[in-house]
Motif scaffolding. Structure first.
Motif, short mmCIF file in Angstrom:
data_model
loop_
_atom_site.label_atom_id
_atom_site.label_comp_id
_atom_site.label_asym_id
_atom_site.label_seq_id
_atom_site.Cartn_x
_atom_site.Cartn_y
_atom_site.Cartn_z
N SER A 10 110.80 98.44 22.03
CA SER A 10 111.19 97.03 21.86
C SER A 10 112.44 96.67 22.65
O SER A 10 112.48 95.67 23.35
CB SER A 10 111.42 96.71 20.38
OG SER A 10 110.24 96.92 19.64
N CYS A 11 113.48 97.50 22.53
CA CYS A 11 114.75 97.15 23.18
C CYS A 11 115.14 98.09 24.32
O CYS A 11 116.11 97.85 25.01
CB CYS A 11 115.88 97.08 22.15
SG CYS A 11 116.25 98.65 21.33
N ALA A 28 110.34 107.34 13.91
CA ALA A 28 111.79 107.15 13.93
C ALA A 28 112.09 105.68 14.15
O ALA A 28 111.36 104.99 14.86
CB ALA A 28 112.40 107.97 15.06
N THR A 29 113.15 105.21 13.54
CA THR A 29 113.60 103.83 13.71
C THR A 29 114.83 103.83 14.61
O THR A 29 115.74 104.63 14.41
CB THR A 29 113.96 103.20 12.34
OG1 THR A 29 112.80 103.27 11.50
CG2 THR A 29 114.39 101.77 12.48
N CYS A 30 114.86 102.94 15.60
CA CYS A 30 116.00 102.90 16.52
C CYS A 30 117.22 102.34 15.79
O CYS A 30 117.09 101.72 14.73
CB CYS A 30 115.65 102.09 17.76
SG CYS A 30 115.98 100.32 17.70
N PRO A 31 118.42 102.54 16.35
CA PRO A 31 119.64 102.06 15.71
C PRO A 31 119.65 100.54 15.48
O PRO A 31 120.36 100.05 14.61
CB PRO A 31 120.75 102.47 16.68
CG PRO A 31 120.17 103.61 17.46
CD PRO A 31 118.71 103.34 17.54
N ASP A 32 118.85 99.80 16.25
CA ASP A 32 118.79 98.34 16.07
C ASP A 32 117.72 97.92 15.07
O ASP A 32 117.47 96.73 14.89
CB ASP A 32 118.54 97.66 17.42
CG ASP A 32 119.71 97.83 18.39
OD1 ASP A 32 120.86 97.87 17.92
OD2 ASP A 32 119.46 97.93 19.61
N GLY A 33 117.04 98.90 14.44
CA GLY A 33 116.08 98.60 13.39
C GLY A 33 114.63 98.46 13.82
O GLY A 33 113.77 98.14 13.01
N HIS A 34 114.32 98.70 15.10
CA HIS A 34 112.93 98.60 15.57
C HIS A 34 112.16 99.86 15.24
O HIS A 34 112.70 100.97 15.31
CB HIS A 34 112.89 98.35 17.08
CG HIS A 34 113.67 97.15 17.51
ND1 HIS A 34 114.75 97.24 18.35
CD2 HIS A 34 113.53 95.83 17.20
CE1 HIS A 34 115.24 96.03 18.57
NE2 HIS A 34 114.52 95.16 17.86
N ASP A 35 110.88 99.70 14.91
CA ASP A 35 110.05 100.85 14.55
C ASP A 35 109.14 101.32 15.69
O ASP A 35 108.50 102.36 15.56
CB ASP A 35 109.16 100.51 13.35
CG ASP A 35 109.99 100.34 12.08
OD1 ASP A 35 111.00 101.05 11.94
OD2 ASP A 35 109.61 99.50 11.25
N ASP A 36 109.07 100.58 16.79
CA ASP A 36 108.18 100.94 17.90
C ASP A 36 108.90 101.91 18.83
O ASP A 36 109.44 101.53 19.87
CB ASP A 36 107.74 99.68 18.65
CG ASP A 36 106.65 99.96 19.67
OD1 ASP A 36 106.05 101.05 19.63
OD2 ASP A 36 106.40 99.08 20.52
N THR A 37 108.92 103.19 18.44
CA THR A 37 109.64 104.20 19.22
C THR A 37 108.70 105.33 19.63
O THR A 37 107.66 105.54 19.01
CB THR A 37 110.81 104.79 18.42
OG1 THR A 37 110.29 105.40 17.23
CG2 THR A 37 111.83 103.73 18.04
#
Length: 72
Positions: A10-11, A28-37
């Motif tokens: 996402s980011c 895993a969830t990115c530090p900005d809260g996105h789940d698409d990793t």
């Protein structure tokens, strides 16, 4: 504990997580809260000193401390 590297689709942020091996494929969830990793493939570099292998005995030599040259 192993460290795994991820990238957020996402980011575009790359981040690392320390997790047990049993959880290596868990989402895993990115530090900005996105789940698409996605988990990235990491290459491991191991440093150290290389040592040369001992040379093979020459053909016809008897070995020993002096290579078969008559030790006494």
């Amino acid at each position: 504990m192993p460290r795994y590297e991820y990238r957020c689709r996402s980011c575009g942020t790359s981040f690392e997580l320390n997790r047990p091996m049993a959880e290596s494929s868990a989402p895993a969830t990115c530090p900005d809260g996105h789940d698409d990793t996605v988990k990235l493939l990491s290459a491991v570099a191991v440093g150290g000193t290389a040592r040369a292998a001992a040379p093979a005995p020459s053909a016809g030599g008897g070995g020993g401390c002096c290579g078969g040259g008559g030790c006494g």
